[in-house]
Write a protein that holds these residues in place. Structure first.
Motif, PDB file in Angstrom:
ATOM      1  N   LEU A   1       0.681  -1.252  -0.284  1.00 58.14           N
ATOM      2  CA  LEU A   1       0.027  -0.448   0.044  1.00 58.14           C
ATOM      3  C   LEU A   1       1.039   1.188  -0.036  1.00 58.14           C
ATOM      4  CD1 LEU A   1      -2.730  -1.154   2.588  1.00 58.14           C
ATOM      5  CD2 LEU A   1      -2.533  -1.471   0.322  1.00 58.14           C
ATOM      6  N   LEU A   2       0.758   2.471  -0.903  1.00 54.08           N
ATOM      7  CA  LEU A   2       1.098   3.560  -0.513  1.00 54.08           C
ATOM      8  C   LEU A   2       0.332   5.054  -0.696  1.00 54.08           C
ATOM      9  CD1 LEU A   2       2.773   2.762  -3.650  1.00 54.08           C
ATOM     10  CD2 LEU A   2       4.248   3.076  -1.356  1.00 54.08           C
ATOM     11  N   SER A   3      -0.171   5.070   0.609  1.00 51.67           N
ATOM     12  CA  SER A   3      -0.521   6.334   0.511  1.00 51.67           C
ATOM     13  C   SER A   3       0.470   8.136   0.003  1.00 51.67           C
ATOM     14  CB  SER A   3      -0.927   6.778   2.973  1.00 51.67           C
ATOM     15  OG  SER A   3      -0.722   5.615   2.904  1.00 51.67           O
ATOM     16  N   GLY A   4      -1.134   8.957   0.098  1.00 56.47           N
ATOM     17  CA  GLY A   4      -0.746  10.033  -0.817  1.00 56.47           C
ATOM     18  C   GLY A   4      -1.982  11.384  -0.557  1.00 56.47           C
TER      19      GLY A   4
ATOM     20  N   ALA B   1      -9.004  18.486  -3.062  1.00 62.64           N
ATOM     21  CA  ALA B   1      -8.216  17.378  -2.400  1.00 62.64           C
ATOM     22  C   ALA B   1      -8.836  16.680  -1.619  1.00 62.64           C
ATOM     23  CB  ALA B   1      -6.776  17.856  -1.570  1.00 62.64           C
ATOM     24  N   SER B   2      -8.059  14.956  -1.645  1.00 62.76           N
ATOM     25  CA  SER B   2      -8.556  13.724  -0.676  1.00 62.76           C
ATOM     26  C   SER B   2      -6.972  13.236  -0.610  1.00 62.76           C
ATOM     27  CB  SER B   2      -9.755  13.521  -1.960  1.00 62.76           C
ATOM     28  OG  SER B   2     -10.214  12.265  -1.131  1.00 62.76           O
ATOM     29  N   ARG B   3      -6.899  12.492   0.764  1.00 63.17           N
ATOM     30  CA  ARG B   3      -6.530  11.356   0.795  1.00 63.17           C
ATOM     31  C   ARG B   3      -6.511  10.539  -0.366  1.00 63.17           C
ATOM     32  NH1 ARG B   3      -8.084  12.527   5.833  1.00 63.17           N
ATOM     33  NH2 ARG B   3      -6.566  13.968   7.084  1.00 63.17           N
ATOM     34  N   ILE B   4      -5.968   9.582  -1.369  1.00 63.68           N
ATOM     35  CA  ILE B   4      -5.679   8.508  -1.803  1.00 63.68           C
ATOM     36  C   ILE B   4      -4.053   6.873  -1.146  1.00 63.68           C
ATOM     37  CG2 ILE B   4      -3.821   9.299  -2.808  1.00 63.68           C
ATOM     38  CD1 ILE B   4      -5.060   8.519  -5.227  1.00 63.68           C
ATOM     39  N   VAL B   5      -4.938   5.836  -2.104  1.00 65.87           N
ATOM     40  CA  VAL B   5      -4.021   5.025  -1.357  1.00 65.87           C
ATOM     41  C   VAL B   5      -3.996   4.169  -3.247  1.00 65.87           C
ATOM     42  CG1 VAL B   5      -4.194   2.337   0.036  1.00 65.87           C
ATOM     43  CG2 VAL B   5      -4.747   4.891   1.040  1.00 65.87           C
ATOM     44  N   PHE B   6      -2.728   3.779  -3.244  1.00 69.94           N
ATOM     45  CA  PHE B   6      -2.681   3.009  -3.943  1.00 69.94           C
ATOM     46  C   PHE B   6      -2.447   1.385  -3.321  1.00 69.94           C
ATOM     47  CE2 PHE B   6      -2.639   6.449  -6.755  1.00 69.94           C
ATOM     48  CZ  PHE B   6      -2.056   6.017  -8.056  1.00 69.94           C
TER      49      PHE B   6
ATOM     50  N   ALA C   1      -6.136  11.426   9.611  1.00 75.24           N
ATOM     51  CA  ALA C   1      -4.470  12.329   8.926  1.00 75.24           C
ATOM     52  C   ALA C   1      -3.615  11.691   9.342  1.00 75.24           C
ATOM     53  CB  ALA C   1      -5.358  13.934   9.364  1.00 75.24           C
ATOM     54  N   GLY C   2      -2.481  12.797   8.495  1.00 74.86           N
ATOM     55  CA  GLY C   2      -0.882  12.569   8.837  1.00 74.86           C
ATOM     56  C   GLY C   2      -1.030  13.144  10.120  1.00 74.86           C
TER      57      GLY C   2
ATOM     58  N   SER D   1      -3.011  16.844   5.106  1.00 71.62           N
ATOM     59  CA  SER D   1      -1.877  15.852   4.933  1.00 71.62           C
ATOM     60  C   SER D   1      -2.118  14.353   4.886  1.00 71.62           C
ATOM     61  CB  SER D   1      -0.926  16.239   5.833  1.00 71.62           C
ATOM     62  OG  SER D   1      -1.041  16.127   7.477  1.00 71.62           O
ATOM     63  N   ALA D   2      -1.826  13.548   4.193  1.00 73.66           N
ATOM     64  CA  ALA D   2      -1.627  11.985   4.122  1.00 73.66           C
ATOM     65  C   ALA D   2      -1.195  11.443   5.413  1.00 73.66           C
ATOM     66  CB  ALA D   2      -0.967  11.593   2.870  1.00 73.66           C
TER      67      ALA D   2
END
Length: 253
Positions: free
Chosen positions: A179-182, A197-202, A239-240, A249-250
């Motif tokens: 998983l990658l967060s951003g 803007a939105s948090r996103i996960v790959f 949140a970050g 923030s991510a």
């Protein structure tokens, strides 16, 4: 490729194989998603590129233009040397502003060609939110950079060039990753066009799974759906580590 076969493609009496389509696209310098656009949209897309050639050549002749060109080339060269481990297929998830409480689960492919990393995104939209009528599957292509262990992607909509977005992901800091967060920055559907803007996960996918099966899984899902794993849900909601209510923030990997 012989002239007779190519003429069949032009007349629409025959459809090229994936390999032949790739050859045609490479020769003319276009993407497969672009060459299959309706004729008027394809003409507008190519015409826009033609209009941009002259200013670009003037910029290249200037000292500032040459400096910016070298900077971009160095970024691409550095990225291509380090980005190999991130190439492949992913699902990516983000909370969509168009449907409160819903997550967009979409498909991404990162690939390297001649030293440049490209992104291809596929998203499924409801008919009322599609950028253009009849395009419920949104297609986006872009450029990927790896700078300081941060993956940066700038992409645009194939069917509607008004849709440009930017995504920044944490890199894999502990070797292997799933998983990658951003954070992703874009615009809401065609009606309001609100920047968001939105948090996103790959989520990394197995190369052994057929592409059709991967695409079948994309769509809109409630945040509490079993399709969204607890680990992904936590990254989207948490949140970050910046202690400010005014900064979005991510979550770190």
């Amino acid at each position: 490729m012989n002239r007779q076969q190519f003429s069949k493609y032009l007349r629409g009496s025959s459809i090229p194989t994936i390999q032949s389509l790739r050859k045609i696209c490479d020769f003319f310098g276009v993407e497969s998603e672009e060459i299959t656009l309706p004729a008027d949209q394809f003409k507008a897309l190519i015409s826009a590129r033609e209009r941009n050639r002259k200013p670009q050549s003037i910029l290249d002749d200037s000292p500032a233009g040459q400096r910016h060109t070298r900077l971009l080339e160095n970024m691409m060269l550095t990225s291509s040397q380090d980005i190999d481990r991130y190439l492949g297929d992913y699902y990516y998830y983000y909370l969509t502003p168009s449907y409160e409480g819903y997550v967009s689960k979409s498909f991404a492919r990162l690939s390297l060609k001649e030293g440049i990393c490209y992104s291809h995104f596929y998203e499924r939209a409801e008919p009322g939110q599609a950028m253009l009528d009849g395009y419920e599957i949104g297609k986006f292509v872009g450029i990927v950079f790896l700078l300081g262990e941060r993956i940066q992607i700038i992409d645009y909509g194939v069917h509607c060039q008004r849709a440009i977005s930017q995504t920044i992901l944490y890199g894999a800091t502990k070797g292997s990753f799933s998983l990658l967060s951003g954070i992703t920055l874009g615009i809401q559907g065609r009606n309001s066009r609100i920047p968001f803007a939105s948090r996103i996960v790959f989520e990394r996918l197995s190369p052994d799974t057929p592409l059709r099966s991967k695409l079948d899984g994309i769509g809109l899902y409630p945040l509490d759906s079993d399709t969204i794993s607890p680990a992904i849900r936590a990254r989207l909601e948490t949140a970050g580590n910046l202690n400010s209510p005014h900064i979005f923030s991510a979550s770190e990997n």
